[in-house]
Design a protein around this motif. Structure first.
Motif, mmCIF file in Angstrom:
data_model
loop_
_atom_site.group_PDB
_atom_site.id
_atom_site.type_symbol
_atom_site.label_atom_id
_atom_site.label_comp_id
_atom_site.label_asym_id
_atom_site.label_seq_id
_atom_site.Cartn_x
_atom_site.Cartn_y
_atom_site.Cartn_z
ATOM 1 N N PHE A 101 0.867 -1.174 0.000
ATOM 2 C CA PHE A 101 0.000 0.000 0.000
ATOM 3 C C PHE A 101 0.907 1.227 0.000
ATOM 4 O O PHE A 101 1.870 1.296 0.762
ATOM 5 C CB PHE A 101 -0.880 0.026 1.258
ATOM 6 N N THR A 102 0.590 2.205 -0.836
ATOM 7 C CA THR A 102 1.336 3.451 -0.854
ATOM 8 C C THR A 102 0.698 4.400 0.147
ATOM 9 O O THR A 102 -0.513 4.606 0.114
ATOM 10 C CB THR A 102 1.323 4.075 -2.259
ATOM 11 N N LEU A 103 1.514 4.952 1.033
ATOM 12 C CA LEU A 103 1.020 5.847 2.076
ATOM 13 C C LEU A 103 1.337 7.294 1.714
ATOM 14 O O LEU A 103 2.390 7.581 1.145
ATOM 15 C CB LEU A 103 1.659 5.504 3.421
ATOM 16 N N ALA A 104 0.464 8.181 2.081
ATOM 17 C CA ALA A 104 0.700 9.606 1.878
ATOM 18 C C ALA A 104 1.779 10.085 2.850
ATOM 19 O O ALA A 104 2.130 9.396 3.803
ATOM 20 C CB ALA A 104 -0.594 10.386 2.110
ATOM 21 N N ASP A 105 2.285 11.262 2.591
ATOM 22 C CA ASP A 105 3.279 11.847 3.494
ATOM 23 C C ASP A 105 2.714 11.964 4.895
ATOM 24 O O ASP A 105 1.535 12.275 5.068
ATOM 25 C CB ASP A 105 3.698 13.241 3.009
ATOM 26 N N HIS A 106 3.536 11.705 5.882
ATOM 27 C CA HIS A 106 3.228 11.862 7.309
ATOM 28 C C HIS A 106 2.212 10.854 7.838
ATOM 29 O O HIS A 106 1.662 11.048 8.912
ATOM 30 C CB HIS A 106 2.763 13.287 7.633
#
Length: 152
Positions: A101-106
């Motif tokens: 899964f690609t996570l957003a920044d922070h």
């Protein structure tokens, strides 16, 4: 397979390389990509999320959850069964898998729990104070004398 040229989208933008890479990955994936194991992604609060993965047949020791930079890797490997079994019907798939899964920044993983055949991964978006919006005070020029041009 469809191919689309996204270069016009990125002509007037700077620093969106990761977004372009992510779009390329999504568009290049086969439409018949693996959906095993099934999972849900839900928003549980203002900045809180939960990924729930159906992992029937796996123990907590056979599951791995890792966060690497802005990616979450969930994988499972079933230990070799010492007992020889004869199945009349085998409907519970316990094959090895790896989900990314690609996570957003922070966005950070705060907890992972395994209960009733489900792996729950809780995530929280924690924006640093320096990046949060801040209100700028506006002052008036009424208290300051205007600078006058020198006359010669």
């Amino acid at each position: 397979m469809r191919t689309q040229d996204l270069s016009p989208l990125f002509r007037a933008s700077v620093g969106f390389d990761r977004v372009a890479d992510m779009l390329d990955r999504v568009m290049s994936q086969d439409m018949g990509s693996s959906t095993y194991p099934p999972y849900n992604i839900e928003k549980t609060g203002e900045n809180a999320y939960r990924i729930s993965v159906a992992v029937a047949g796996f123990t907590g020791e056979e599951l791995t959850v890792e966060q690497r930079e802005n990616a979450l890797h969930v994988s499972a490997r079933k230990e070799k069964d010492e007992v020889a079994r004869t199945y009349l019907h085998r409907g519970i798939a316990t094959r090895a898998f790896e989900k990314r899964f690609t996570l957003a920044d922070h966005v950070k993983v705060t907890a992972a729990t395994h209960e009733n055949g489900m792996l729950h991964i809780d995530l929280m978006r924690e924006v640093p104070e320096a990046l949060k919006p801040r209100r700028i005070e506006i002052t008036s020029d009424a208290g300051h004398p205007a600078i006058e041009a020198e006359t010669a």
